[in-house]
Enzyme design. Sequence first.
Site, mmCIF file in Angstrom:
data_model
loop_
_atom_site.group_PDB
_atom_site.id
_atom_site.type_symbol
_atom_site.label_atom_id
_atom_site.label_comp_id
_atom_site.label_asym_id
_atom_site.label_seq_id
_atom_site.Cartn_x
_atom_site.Cartn_y
_atom_site.Cartn_z
ATOM 1 N N ILE A 167 2.853 -27.182 -21.696
ATOM 2 C CA ILE A 167 2.863 -25.757 -22.029
ATOM 3 C C ILE A 167 1.430 -25.281 -22.253
ATOM 4 O O ILE A 167 0.634 -25.942 -22.916
ATOM 5 C CB ILE A 167 3.730 -25.490 -23.269
ATOM 6 C CG1 ILE A 167 5.195 -25.794 -22.942
ATOM 7 C CG2 ILE A 167 3.588 -24.055 -23.750
ATOM 8 C CD1 ILE A 167 6.142 -25.592 -24.093
ATOM 9 N N ASP B 272 9.720 -32.567 -20.245
ATOM 10 C CA ASP B 272 10.949 -31.775 -20.407
ATOM 11 C C ASP B 272 11.551 -31.448 -19.045
ATOM 12 O O ASP B 272 12.768 -31.545 -18.854
ATOM 13 C CB ASP B 272 10.647 -30.460 -21.142
ATOM 14 C CG ASP B 272 10.267 -30.652 -22.600
ATOM 15 O OD1 ASP B 272 10.970 -31.390 -23.302
ATOM 16 O OD2 ASP B 272 9.268 -30.051 -23.022
ATOM 17 N N GLU C 163 3.892 -33.866 -27.687
ATOM 18 C CA GLU C 163 4.072 -32.822 -28.694
ATOM 19 C C GLU C 163 3.641 -33.210 -30.107
ATOM 20 O O GLU C 163 3.133 -32.374 -30.859
ATOM 21 C CB GLU C 163 5.530 -32.347 -28.701
ATOM 22 C CG GLU C 163 5.889 -31.409 -27.565
ATOM 23 C CD GLU C 163 6.180 -32.114 -26.251
ATOM 24 O OE1 GLU C 163 6.552 -31.431 -25.279
ATOM 25 O OE2 GLU C 163 6.036 -33.357 -26.194
#
Length: 272
Positions: A70, A125, A145
């Site tokens: 991300i 993911d 993460e």
Amino acid sequence: MEEKYKTLKIVDKVPKSGVLYLNLNRPLQHNALTHDFFSEFPKALYALDHNPNVNVIVLSGAGKHFCSGIDLSLLKSTADSNSVPGGESLRRQILAMQESITALERCRKPVIASIHGACIGGGIDIITACDIRVCTEDAFFSVKEVDLALAADLGTLQRLPTIVGFGNAMELALTARRFSGLEAKELGLVSRVFHSKNDLDQGVRVIAEAIATKSPIAVTGTKTVLLRSRDLTVDQGLDFVATLNSARLLSGDLPEAVTAHMQKRKPVFSKL
């Protein structure tokens, strides 16, 4: 007219093969995931899923890497914009992003993740929601993460344990360590490893085009049963597939497959 995307590109490399390529298309940013991606991704999958000329989707990354995770600017803006007490606004955003990734499983057509370079954080993911995963030897992975003071929240912690085993998933998620394409194969995260990007592209094409020649009803039914059976007992799974096949066996694909086999010719299956 085909929709244009900011973060994605659909490529028809081999016309009439039944295989379409969906590329993460921010190569200069190593395909980091933005707000636009989470809006566009389910739309692109829906369009491919409902295209009768598409039997298999290959998901890959443009440039040197599959996906670097991300975009950090998205993480910052998401945290800064959380003004609703109790974090409800942030929760809604996370749920919407989760749905974007789950669109891979909702897509009836099989999706093959073709991985090279980095596959980090949000990239994990994505690939854990794909149906088949293959990579290059020099690909590298990280469930990143925890290094950003987060728990992975877009599906890795739910899907990875069923793929590599609970203990392996726990270790990878808690350490955020980097692991190679060869280790990914040992863990079962990927089913095949190719020596180079060129070998990967050729190998993926062979796999995808082989699946694309099979009955779309059988292929989509197999994907549906495997995903549904993940959350069912064996008896429940058997009952589900019996119900599914009792309807799908009424199609003309079964007699066509048998006749083609007897006549030693390629079958011609109906489109979805």
